[in-house]
Motif scaffolding. Structure first.
Motif, PDB file in Angstrom:
ATOM      1  N   ARG A 100      29.380  57.950  30.259  1.00  0.00           N
ATOM      2  CA  ARG A 100      29.830  56.450  29.804  1.00  0.00           C
ATOM      3  C   ARG A 100      30.753  55.692  29.877  1.00  0.00           C
ATOM      4  O   ARG A 100      30.863  54.431  29.549  1.00  0.00           O
ATOM      5  CB  ARG A 100      28.678  56.556  28.445  1.00  0.00           C
ATOM      6  N   THR A 101      31.319  56.316  30.943  1.00  0.00           N
ATOM      7  CA  THR A 101      32.384  55.479  30.990  1.00  0.00           C
ATOM      8  C   THR A 101      32.718  54.713  31.994  1.00  0.00           C
ATOM      9  O   THR A 101      32.855  55.414  32.644  1.00  0.00           O
ATOM     10  CB  THR A 101      33.521  56.385  30.310  1.00  0.00           C
ATOM     11  N   LYS A 102      33.081  54.095  32.114  1.00  0.00           N
ATOM     12  CA  LYS A 102      33.668  53.205  33.647  1.00  0.00           C
ATOM     13  C   LYS A 102      34.797  53.041  33.606  1.00  0.00           C
ATOM     14  O   LYS A 102      35.905  52.672  33.234  1.00  0.00           O
ATOM     15  CB  LYS A 102      33.259  51.922  33.477  1.00  0.00           C
ATOM     16  N   ILE A 103      35.497  53.679  35.292  1.00  0.00           N
ATOM     17  CA  ILE A 103      36.790  54.002  35.493  1.00  0.00           C
ATOM     18  C   ILE A 103      37.562  52.900  36.370  1.00  0.00           C
ATOM     19  O   ILE A 103      36.366  53.033  37.705  1.00  0.00           O
ATOM     20  CB  ILE A 103      36.935  55.327  36.056  1.00  0.00           C
ATOM     21  N   HIS A 104      38.541  52.160  35.943  1.00  0.00           N
ATOM     22  CA  HIS A 104      38.588  50.785  37.065  1.00  0.00           C
ATOM     23  C   HIS A 104      39.791  51.586  37.748  1.00  0.00           C
ATOM     24  O   HIS A 104      40.540  52.161  37.586  1.00  0.00           O
ATOM     25  CB  HIS A 104      39.475  50.008  36.300  1.00  0.00           C
ATOM     26  N   HIS A 105      39.674  51.650  39.245  1.00  0.00           N
ATOM     27  CA  HIS A 105      40.735  51.232  40.471  1.00  0.00           C
ATOM     28  C   HIS A 105      40.836  50.799  40.855  1.00  0.00           C
ATOM     29  O   HIS A 105      40.599  48.825  41.660  1.00  0.00           O
ATOM     30  CB  HIS A 105      40.380  52.476  41.273  1.00  0.00           C
ATOM     31  N   LEU A 106      42.545  50.096  41.356  1.00  0.00           N
ATOM     32  CA  LEU A 106      42.965  49.014  42.659  1.00  0.00           C
ATOM     33  C   LEU A 106      42.578  49.322  43.848  1.00  0.00           C
ATOM     34  O   LEU A 106      42.691  50.178  44.762  1.00  0.00           O
ATOM     35  CB  LEU A 106      44.615  49.023  42.521  1.00  0.00           C
ATOM     36  N   ASN A 107      42.118  48.273  44.435  1.00  0.00           N
ATOM     37  CA  ASN A 107      41.714  47.809  46.261  1.00  0.00           C
ATOM     38  C   ASN A 107      42.394  46.904  46.433  1.00  0.00           C
ATOM     39  O   ASN A 107      42.830  45.814  45.882  1.00  0.00           O
ATOM     40  CB  ASN A 107      40.307  47.912  46.028  1.00  0.00           C
ATOM     41  N   THR A 108      43.517  47.630  47.564  1.00  0.00           N
ATOM     42  CA  THR A 108      44.396  46.723  48.334  1.00  0.00           C
ATOM     43  C   THR A 108      43.733  45.564  48.591  1.00  0.00           C
ATOM     44  O   THR A 108      44.776  44.576  49.553  1.00  0.00           O
ATOM     45  CB  THR A 108      45.842  47.208  48.359  1.00  0.00           C
TER      46      THR A 108
END
Length: 93
Positions: free
Chosen positions: A68-76
């Protein structure tokens, strides 16, 4: 590229990117906590979620679901296209 500049124009969004640079792969709760604890930003979860949406639309943040959790990642990658378009001049020594 216009979406990237729009996304970077807001100081809260830049802080979110800084936090993802420092620790990639965070949930909305973790990002909100870090913004409050480290930067004194007490925005609502909804406001931070809207900032994350702008960053996702500019492809500066990519998200994936873990249950149920959305995980956010950096995209450069979008930032690289800016540097490629306007490379920094080499300084002569």
């Amino acid at each position: 590229m216009g979406d990237v500049f729009k996304a970077l124009s807001d100081p809260t969004r830049r802080i979110i990117l800084d936090e993802l640079t420092d620790r990639d792969g965070q949930s909305l709760f973790e990002i909100c906590s870090r913004l409050a604890m480290r930067h004194g930003r007490t925005s609502t979860r909804q406001a931070i979620s809207q900032h994350l949406t702008v960053l996702e639309e500019a492809d500066l943040v990519r998200s994936r679901r873990e249950g149920r959790t959305k995980i956010h990642h950096l995209n450069t990658e979008p930032l690289r296209s800016i540097v490629d378009r306007w490379p920094l001049p080499r300084l002569e020594e």
